[in-house]
Design an enzyme around this catalytic site. Structure first.
Site, PDB file in Angstrom:
ATOM      1  N   THR A 186       1.092  -1.276   0.092  1.00 56.59           N
ATOM      2  CA  THR A 186       0.112  -0.201   0.198  1.00 56.59           C
ATOM      3  C   THR A 186       0.808   1.467  -0.209  1.00 56.59           C
ATOM      4  O   THR A 186       2.002   1.140   0.967  1.00 56.59           O
ATOM      5  CB  THR A 186      -1.083   0.108   1.081  1.00 56.59           C
ATOM      6  OG1 THR A 186      -1.861  -1.408   1.148  1.00 56.59           O
ATOM      7  CG2 THR A 186      -1.594   1.186   1.341  1.00 56.59           C
ATOM      8  N   LYS A 203       0.974   3.942   9.123  1.00 56.65           N
ATOM      9  CA  LYS A 203       1.664   4.013   7.992  1.00 56.65           C
ATOM     10  C   LYS A 203       0.570   5.007   6.356  1.00 56.65           C
ATOM     11  O   LYS A 203       1.147   6.064   6.381  1.00 56.65           O
ATOM     12  CB  LYS A 203       2.262   2.790   7.422  1.00 56.65           C
ATOM     13  CG  LYS A 203       2.915   3.472   5.577  1.00 56.65           C
ATOM     14  CD  LYS A 203       3.540   1.642   5.763  1.00 56.65           C
ATOM     15  CE  LYS A 203       2.571   0.757   5.484  1.00 56.65           C
ATOM     16  NZ  LYS A 203       1.641   0.568   4.595  1.00 56.65           N
ATOM     17  N   LYS A 212      -6.883   2.057  -3.019  1.00 52.55           N
ATOM     18  CA  LYS A 212      -6.893   1.514  -1.355  1.00 52.55           C
ATOM     19  C   LYS A 212      -6.272   2.126  -0.560  1.00 52.55           C
ATOM     20  O   LYS A 212      -6.895   1.859   0.184  1.00 52.55           O
ATOM     21  CB  LYS A 212      -4.858   0.464  -2.022  1.00 52.55           C
ATOM     22  CG  LYS A 212      -4.574  -0.488  -1.086  1.00 52.55           C
ATOM     23  CD  LYS A 212      -4.972  -0.761  -0.452  1.00 52.55           C
ATOM     24  CE  LYS A 212      -5.574  -1.690   1.257  1.00 52.55           C
ATOM     25  NZ  LYS A 212      -4.128  -2.646   1.247  1.00 52.55           N
TER      26      LYS A 212
END
Lengths: 308, 308
Positions: free
Chosen positions: A108, A252, A184
């Site tokens: 990702t 993150k 995403k």
């Protein structure tokens, strides 16, 4: 052409490298093996290499060795930085893959990072498939991930047998690498906020003295439900915080969402509030535990016991 | 005993009053009528009384007149304040209902308010069923609401035919009024945060230039999904902000959540962030529009067009 052989004879002639044999990569490599692929795995951690060897996989002692001549390289590293190092670092694999090979990038990351790496790889004649995954370790292991992917027709055609082996659902999201990454990130914004909201709500219910099993039953049948509430609250009620997906993943990923927002002048106050909750949970020592640990943070702050 | 007659002969001998004939109350009164109840409706707005009369219902010119001798009073007013005025105000109905009647309170409110009103009504020998509903105007109209309810065995037994007529799902949540209210507030915390998150996410996707129909398709099949995302995003993509449920409902309900948290020393930072977004949306003139209008706030701020 080798690429036509891939398309016509399929799978058995394709050399596949899997870089990264953590909880996701190991399962994906195993799914590829089961589907009949010639898979070589690599991970810097020798224990993880042994895990894959124990499943019958070949392992290499470097990503370069694993990827040499590979038609497909499946990258299951943690983030954009590791992906970039894998491709273009001192020991980068970009030029050791097959000349018409496809790099399937599953980390990702911000769309811009994906776009830049794709352009740099494509300049060598190779293909870049932007292919973030979701579904967790169990679905990785049984080959039923959801894959969000964008890339050229050629990249998709060559990667098809691997995508089939690893996923139950493949969303084709356009020709341009970076598109899938952006989808995403939209998902991660929602997923992160929903995990934090589930944590806040179940702790609030405990403060109100409610029967938490009944809360789970009622909410999952009501308009307050989310995929994450339904999936994560059982971890909380079991008091089981072994990491299926870790708190630091959302530190993150929500960080990427907010970086994107800052870059494009888009305010995201809910994602921001949720990020702070994941950072607090990480700061309290739970960064590598299950992401539902945000509920433990609320419980500690408010002196509640959420496990039943 | 009249109450036994109700239990044994059921429905046709029961006088039912419905106080509040707005979008929810009108549908619930209609569902009761369809089930064969002898229903008298009241609303201070003569247009709403006419709506019910047009459906074949009897209407009264005051809540006292509607409730006189009624075995069941279904209260579908907006909040705790209106409920309290209905029961105990200058024209309060508490002492004009049947002596063993049941007051079915459907407004969303803080558990403490429900507990106090229940105690005061029960001191007169009457029964209080704490019965917040969810499902929206359409499900109210077709008798398929979800009802969260708590109260005594007697209150449930007497209210049963009305609950059956109005709901597809009844959650019995204990003997004590206030329990159901607390479950409802947990749901509203999640529902409010999820509407705001759906709004933030869809606007973020627009900023990233994604195909929003595809975003809807991908997210509703992914871990980022919520009941609210699935239900409200179509309003946003259609640009249709006619209120199925209004922004100001969540200004009220998240306000109750945060009041409860302050009273019990429970921090709710996500609910707080979401409340501010609903207040901003209301301040921008959209308080009576559909709650998905939070997305329009993001769109205005960021100069985006979300309707397709």
């Amino acid at each position: 052409m080798h690429s036509n052989e891939v398309a016509s004879t399929g799978w058995d002639r394709v050399g596949v490298a899997v870089a990264g044999l953590g909880s996701m990569g190991l399962g994906m490599a195993a799914s590829l093996l089961r589907a009949g692929a010639d898979v070589t795995g690599y991970d810097p951690d020798p224990n993880k290499r042994e895990d894959f060897a124990a499943l019958g996989g070949k392992v290499a002692v470097s990503s370069v060795e694993a990827s040499r001549g590979a038609t497909l390289v499946v990258s299951v590293v943690v983030d954009a930085g590791q992906t970039e190092a894998l491709l273009f670092g001192d020991e980068g694999i970009a030029t050791v893959m097959a000349e018409d090979g496809v790099f399937i990038s599953c980390a990702t990351m911000a769309p811009d990072r994906a776009r830049r790496m794709a352009a740099r790889l494509e300049a060598t004649g190779r293909h870049y498939l932007d292919a973030p995954v979701s579904g967790g370790a169990r679905r990785a292991a049984d080959g039923s991930l959801t894959i969000l992917a964008s890339g050229t027709e050629q990249a998709f055609a060559r990667a098809a047998p691997a995508l089939d082996a690893m996923s139950a659902t493949l969303h084709r999201l356009g020709e341009a690498p970076g598109e899938a990454a952006a989808f995403k990130m939209v998902n991660q914004l929602l997923a992160g906020v929903h995990i934090a909201a589930a944590s806040e709500a179940i702790a609030f219910a405990a403060r109100e003295g409610l029967d938490l099993h009944r809360v789970y039953e009622v909410i999952t049948a009501s308009a307050g439900n989310s995929w994450m509430f339904e999936n994560r609250v059982p971890h909380i009620l079991d008091g089981d915080y072994r990491p299926l997906s870790a708190v630091d993943i959302f530190v993150k990923d929500l960080g990427i969402v907010l970086d994107m927002g800052r870059a494009s002048s888009f305010p995201a106050p809910l994602a921001s509030a949720a990020l702070q909750l994941f950072i607090m949970t990480s700061a309290a020592g739970m960064g590598r535990d299950d992401d539902s640990s945000v509920a433990r943070l609320y419980a500690r702050i408010a002196g509640l016991d959420l496990s039943l």
